[in-house]
Each structure stands twice: as C-alpha cells, then as structure tokens.
Motif scaffolding. Structure first.
Motif, PDB file in Angstrom:
ATOM      1  N   CYS A  14       0.825  -1.212   0.000  1.00 14.26           N
ATOM      2  CA  CYS A  14       0.000   0.000   0.000  1.00 14.26           C
ATOM      3  C   CYS A  14       0.861   1.264   0.000  1.00 14.26           C
ATOM      4  N   CYS A  15       2.051   1.172   0.570  1.00 12.75           N
ATOM      5  CA  CYS A  15       2.918   2.347   0.738  1.00 12.75           C
ATOM      6  C   CYS A  15       4.025   2.418  -0.308  1.00 12.75           C
ATOM      7  N   HIS A  16       3.805   1.805  -1.461  1.00  8.17           N
ATOM      8  CA  HIS A  16       4.804   1.881  -2.520  1.00  8.17           C
ATOM      9  C   HIS A  16       4.981   3.336  -2.952  1.00  8.17           C
ATOM     10  N   PRO A  17       6.230   3.770  -3.172  1.00  6.39           N
ATOM     11  CA  PRO A  17       6.473   5.197  -3.467  1.00  6.39           C
ATOM     12  C   PRO A  17       5.837   5.702  -4.750  1.00  6.39           C
ATOM     13  N   THR A  18       5.414   4.816  -5.662  1.00  3.90           N
ATOM     14  CA  THR A  18       4.748   5.291  -6.872  1.00  3.90           C
ATOM     15  C   THR A  18       3.317   5.750  -6.594  1.00  3.90           C
ATOM     16  N   LEU A  19       2.779   5.433  -5.405  1.00  4.88           N
ATOM     17  CA  LEU A  19       1.434   5.876  -5.016  1.00  4.88           C
ATOM     18  C   LEU A  19       1.551   7.142  -4.178  1.00  4.88           C
ATOM     19  N   SER A  20       0.630   8.069  -4.355  1.00  4.06           N
ATOM     20  CA  SER A  20       0.652   9.313  -3.577  1.00  4.06           C
ATOM     21  C   SER A  20       0.307   9.017  -2.120  1.00  4.06           C
ATOM     22  N   PRO A  21       0.769   9.860  -1.179  1.00  9.11           N
ATOM     23  CA  PRO A  21       0.471   9.616   0.245  1.00  9.11           C
ATOM     24  C   PRO A  21      -1.019   9.444   0.553  1.00  9.11           C
ATOM     25  N   PRO A  22      -1.926  10.302   0.035  1.00 14.87           N
ATOM     26  CA  PRO A  22      -3.352  10.070   0.325  1.00 14.87           C
ATOM     27  C   PRO A  22      -3.850   8.731  -0.218  1.00 14.87           C
ATOM     28  N   THR A  23      -3.317   8.328  -1.385  1.00 12.31           N
ATOM     29  CA  THR A  23      -3.712   7.047  -1.962  1.00 12.31           C
ATOM     30  C   THR A  23      -3.206   5.896  -1.110  1.00 12.31           C
ATOM     31  N   GLU A  55     -16.730  10.932  -1.134  1.00  9.87           N
ATOM     32  CA  GLU A  55     -16.800   9.491  -1.367  1.00  9.87           C
ATOM     33  C   GLU A  55     -16.463   9.153  -2.814  1.00  9.87           C
ATOM     34  N   ALA A  56     -16.932   9.968  -3.769  1.00  8.00           N
ATOM     35  CA  ALA A  56     -16.651   9.710  -5.179  1.00  8.00           C
ATOM     36  C   ALA A  56     -15.152   9.796  -5.466  1.00  8.00           C
ATOM     37  N   ALA A  57     -14.497  10.801  -4.899  1.00  7.54           N
ATOM     38  CA  ALA A  57     -13.053  10.951  -5.103  1.00  7.54           C
ATOM     39  C   ALA A  57     -12.296   9.773  -4.500  1.00  7.54           C
ATOM     40  N   THR A  58     -12.778   9.281  -3.363  1.00 12.88           N
ATOM     41  CA  THR A  58     -12.133   8.129  -2.727  1.00 12.88           C
ATOM     42  C   THR A  58     -12.283   6.879  -3.579  1.00 12.88           C
ATOM     43  N   GLU A  59     -13.471   6.664  -4.136  1.00  7.93           N
ATOM     44  CA  GLU A  59     -13.701   5.520  -5.016  1.00  7.93           C
ATOM     45  C   GLU A  59     -12.732   5.545  -6.202  1.00  7.93           C
ATOM     46  N   LYS A  60     -12.594   6.694  -6.821  1.00  8.98           N
ATOM     47  CA  LYS A  60     -11.697   6.822  -7.972  1.00  8.98           C
ATOM     48  C   LYS A  60     -10.251   6.578  -7.556  1.00  8.98           C
ATOM     49  N   ARG A  61      -9.875   7.098  -6.401  1.00 13.54           N
ATOM     50  CA  ARG A  61      -8.508   6.926  -5.911  1.00 13.54           C
ATOM     51  C   ARG A  61      -8.191   5.449  -5.675  1.00 13.54           C
ATOM     52  N   LEU A  62      -9.139   4.727  -5.098  1.00 11.94           N
ATOM     53  CA  LEU A  62      -8.936   3.304  -4.839  1.00 11.94           C
ATOM     54  C   LEU A  62      -8.846   2.507  -6.142  1.00 11.94           C
ATOM     55  N   THR A  63      -9.709   2.818  -7.086  1.00 13.54           N
ATOM     56  CA  THR A  63      -9.688   2.113  -8.372  1.00 13.54           C
ATOM     57  C   THR A  63      -8.366   2.339  -9.086  1.00 13.54           C
ATOM     58  N   ARG A  64      -7.909   3.587  -9.127  1.00 16.46           N
ATOM     59  CA  ARG A  64      -6.639   3.887  -9.792  1.00 16.46           C
ATOM     60  C   ARG A  64      -5.479   3.192  -9.099  1.00 16.46           C
ATOM     61  N   ALA A  65      -5.523   3.115  -7.776  1.00 17.51           N
ATOM     62  CA  ALA A  65      -4.439   2.472  -7.025  1.00 17.51           C
ATOM     63  C   ALA A  65      -4.350   0.991  -7.362  1.00 17.51           C
ATOM     64  N   ARG A  66      -5.503   0.301  -7.386  1.00 17.87           N
ATOM     65  CA  ARG A  66      -5.500  -1.119  -7.717  1.00 17.87           C
ATOM     66  C   ARG A  66      -4.980  -1.346  -9.139  1.00 17.87           C
ATOM     67  N   GLN A  67      -5.427  -0.492 -10.055  1.00 16.72           N
ATOM     68  CA  GLN A  67      -4.983  -0.626 -11.440  1.00 16.72           C
ATOM     69  C   GLN A  67      -3.484  -0.398 -11.568  1.00 16.72           C
ATOM     70  N   LYS A  68      -2.973   0.569 -10.822  1.00 13.81           N
ATOM     71  CA  LYS A  68      -1.544   0.881 -10.896  1.00 13.81           C
ATOM     72  C   LYS A  68      -0.708  -0.257 -10.324  1.00 13.81           C
ATOM     73  N   ILE A  69      -1.155  -0.833  -9.211  1.00 16.83           N
ATOM     74  CA  ILE A  69      -0.432  -1.957  -8.608  1.00 16.83           C
ATOM     75  C   ILE A  69      -0.379  -3.133  -9.579  1.00 16.83           C
ATOM     76  N   ALA A  70      -1.511  -3.414 -10.247  1.00 16.57           N
ATOM     77  CA  ALA A  70      -1.555  -4.535 -11.186  1.00 16.57           C
ATOM     78  C   ALA A  70      -0.731  -4.255 -12.433  1.00 16.57           C
ATOM     79  N   ALA A  71      -0.885  -3.047 -13.002  1.00 12.95           N
ATOM     80  CA  ALA A  71      -0.202  -2.723 -14.261  1.00 12.95           C
ATOM     81  C   ALA A  71       1.308  -2.623 -14.084  1.00 12.95           C
ATOM     82  N   ALA A  72       1.725  -2.051 -12.940  1.00 11.56           N
ATOM     83  CA  ALA A  72       3.157  -1.852 -12.705  1.00 11.56           C
ATOM     84  C   ALA A  72       3.814  -3.062 -12.064  1.00 11.56           C
ATOM     85  N   HIS A  73       3.015  -4.092 -11.781  1.00  7.83           N
ATOM     86  CA  HIS A  73       3.533  -5.303 -11.129  1.00  7.83           C
ATOM     87  C   HIS A  73       4.295  -4.948  -9.842  1.00  7.83           C
ATOM     88  N   ILE A  74       3.682  -4.067  -9.054  1.00  9.05           N
ATOM     89  CA  ILE A  74       4.300  -3.683  -7.781  1.00  9.05           C
ATOM     90  C   ILE A  74       4.407  -4.914  -6.898  1.00  9.05           C
TER      91      ILE A  74
END
Length: 406
Positions: free
Chosen positions: A111-120, A145-164
């Motif tokens: 969750c704390c990978h440096p490619t993710l922003s601190p709020p994410t 709540e909407a911004a949080t949903e988008k932030r979570l979706t982008r984070a999951r996608q980034k972890i999967a795409a970047a093979h974190i």
C-alpha cells in the motif's frame, strides 16, 4: 447468523485478504474473492453451522473463488499467466498465524509503494487493512466518497499494471518507505480510535490491529526511532480506552475518567519505548514522538487537575511547528485554556478552521466563561456535522444542561 459472519469478517477479514493477495498477486481479484466467500458463508453457515475454524473456512473458500475468477479471466483474455496463478492457489497450504501476520506487513508495504501518492497509500490501506467503506475513508481524509472511489480504483490498477511486488522491500529501501508505513498504521488506529460516524465510540478490532501491526513493524526495525515512537503512541493512547465509556456506554470525558481503569502495563511499556525512541534520535523529536510525549504526560498525571498543562502546551507548540493540523490545534487550545485560562483557549480557537468538533470545544470553553447563550449556539452548530451516535448523545445532553443555564 449474519452477525457471526460479520464479526468473523471484521476480525479476520484483513488477514484473509492479505494472504490471498500474496498468492494471487492482484488486489482487486483478492477483494472480489473474499466478498464471494462471505456470500457463500451467509448461504452455508445457517445450514451447516459455524465451522470450528471460521477464518480457515473463509480462506479456503476465498481461494476457490479466486481460482474461479482467474479461470473466467483466462477464458476471456486467453492468457496463460492466470493458469499459473491457479496452480499456485490450488497447491497453497493454509498459512500459519506467523505467516498471516507477515502477510499483513507485506500488505502495508505494498500500500505504501512510493509510486502511489500519500493520500492514496492511506486510502488503500484503510480499505484493505481495516475494511473501511469509501464514505468512512473520505471522512478520515476530508474528501468526497466519489473521489475516494476513484482513488482506490486507480491504485488497484496501478499496482496490477506496474507489477508492484507484494513484499517487504530490501533493507536499503526501508528508510524511504518507513514514513508512509508509519502514517498508514497511525491512520488505521485513528480511524478506530475516533470514528467519524456510526454507533461505536471506537472500533476495538481496528485499534488492536493497528497496535499489532505497529508491534510487527517495531520488531522488523527495532532501531528506527519513528517506528518505535508510533508503537509508543498507540500503546499510551490505547491504555486509556477502558475508561472512555461508563457502564451504560456513555462517553466519559478525560477530566471524569477513572484512572484506575487505565492499563498501567501498557503505559509503562509506552513510556519506555518513547524514551528509547528519543535516545535513538538524539532527542530531536518528530511528530509521533511529540504526540507520544503528550500522551505520556497525561498518563503520568495522578489526576486531571494534577496534569502538567504548561508542559503539554509546550509540546503542542512544538508539534504545531513540526506537523501543524486542525486536530493538533484544537487539542492545543484546550491545553492552553487549562494552563492559562479560557480566554487564551478561545483566542487560539479563533485561528482554526471551524468543524463540528471545533464548535464542541468552543462551546465548552464558552460555558466555562459563563457565556451560556453563546455556548448553546456553538454546541448546536456541532450537531450539524458527522459524529458518532455516542458523541451526539453526549452533546445533546450537554446542550440541554446549557439551555437550562442560559
């Protein structure tokens, strides 16, 4: 039966999810599989009864659901990698508790990978580790709540795409990752200690999980003063929890708490850890050390009136210079009112942004000054924002008292 499933998921959910993420390597698939396992439990347990090992049952079922999801993905995408993951899942043994705890620590570092922003990082950790809803996370992060949903979706996608990688990083990477990990654990505890809404004054399971994770981090990095300070802060805060409610479940403010109910063993350990942390940093305190030092001052005091308020104000002044925040500013105003008088506290409040708790603190200080009509207005304003059910009851009772005085 629903309550039993809900309790099991609340207590064991993060561990099950962490174990599944380690094997699957995909946060979204793991979350979907755990959700499907919970649905299966709601269908099966009323018929078969609660299994002897609920976590093991849910883990095995979630693993099977993950295989089903991967099979569907494989058929849709025509990829072979899902087949490899299915084999790994099918062969995996049920992990021991020691491995489960390590899985949780791995999940924090993911969750704390440096490619993710601190709020994410915080949002993802609160979702996966604590199971907080997007609405609850939005309350902690002061966003929508909407911004949080988008932030979570982008984070999951980034972890999967970047093979974190789902692992504790090498030793040379730990110092750079440590501030974020400490921030996540502290946020997890804060979410449990002071929920933004709901029926509970605190979430015992979330608080316990945060303390456990802080202990694991301290074991991993025993010479890191920040990690030590976070554990000290959580222990010193958690030690006072038994006195926060009376026998009827009503909120008990700090000045009325029975200090005999405080956990002295946790306090002693917290103070020892704080001292060790300060020595390791040449007594140049960071935000966690300062917060732990404030908690230690409260813990040392034999009574509310015997608290060293000038020292607490000094520590809050340092904290505001290192890590200013509205919450620290509110607490500083309360301490200053105790140390130097109500007028000082009100003056400090005037420089802070209003919020429901700001209005509640202001109402208390106004009442101390005998300005009851103004206190009624302030406390009424505090009821318009988010708060736990117990906080609302406490404020409503106090409001009735102030109206009689006004």
């Amino acid at each position: 039966m629903y309550d039993i499933v809900a309790d099991t998921v609340r207590i064991e959910g993060a561990r099950i999810l962490a174990t599944l993420i380690r094997t699957v390597g995909d946060v979204q698939i793991a979350e979907d599989a755990v959700q499907e396992a919970v649905i299966a439990a709601l269908d099966a347990w009323p018929v078969t009864g609660v299994p002897p090992q609920p976590r093991a049952w849910l883990t095995v079922t979630a693993r099977r659901k993950a295989i089903d999801i991967l099979r569907r993905e494989r058929a849709r995408r025509g990829k072979e990698e899902e087949g490899t993951r299915m084999i790994d899942l099918a062969r995996a043994d049920l992990p021991s508790d020691a491995v489960v705890h390590d899985d949780l620590l791995r999940l924090i570092f993911t969750c704390c990978h440096p490619t993710l922003s601190p709020p994410t990082q915080v949002a993802l950790a609160l979702r996966t580790l604590c199971g907080l809803s997007p609405a609850q996370i939005a309350g902690v992060l002061l966003t929508t709540e909407a911004a949080t949903e988008k932030r979570l979706t982008r984070a999951r996608q980034k972890i999967a795409a970047a093979h974190i990688p789902y692992r504790v990083p090498p030793v040379d990477e730990l110092p750079d990752r440590l501030p974020a990990v400490c921030g996540v654990i502290h946020s997890l505890y804060t979410a449990g200690h002071a929920p933004v809404d709901g029926a509970a004054v605190f979430d015992v399971d979330a608080c316990a999980e945060a303390v456990r994770l802080a202990s694991l981090l301290h074991e991993l990095l025993p010479d890191q003063p920040t990690a030590t300070a976070v554990l000290a802060l959580l222990l010193l805060t958690e030690a006072r929890r038994p006195a926060r409610l009376d026998a009827s479940g009503a909120v008990v403010t700090l000045d009325r708490q029975d200090r005999d109910r405080w956990d002295r063993a946790a306090i002693n350990r917290g103070i020892a850890l704080l001292n060790a942390s300060l020595e390791a940093s040449d007594r140049r305190a960071d935000a966690y050390q300062l917060q732990a030092a404030i908690a230690a001052e409260h813990a040392r005091a034999a009574s509310y009136d015997g608290t060293d308020w000038p020292e607490i104000v000094r520590l809050y002044d340092l904290l505001m210079s290192v890590a200013p925040s509205p919450a620290a500013g509110l607490a500083r105003a309360v301490a200053a009112a105790e140390a130097s008088g109500t007028a000082t506290g009100l003056a400090l409040l005037a420089d802070l942004p209003p919020s429901p708790r700001w209005h509640a603190v202001r109402a208390d200080l106004l009442a101390r000054a005998g300005r009851y009509a103004e206190a009624v207005q302030a406390l009424t304003a505090s009821l318009s924002g988010a708060a736990t059910d117990s906080e609302r009851r406490h404020r409503s009772q106090r409001l009735a008292e102030l109206r009689r005085l006004a």
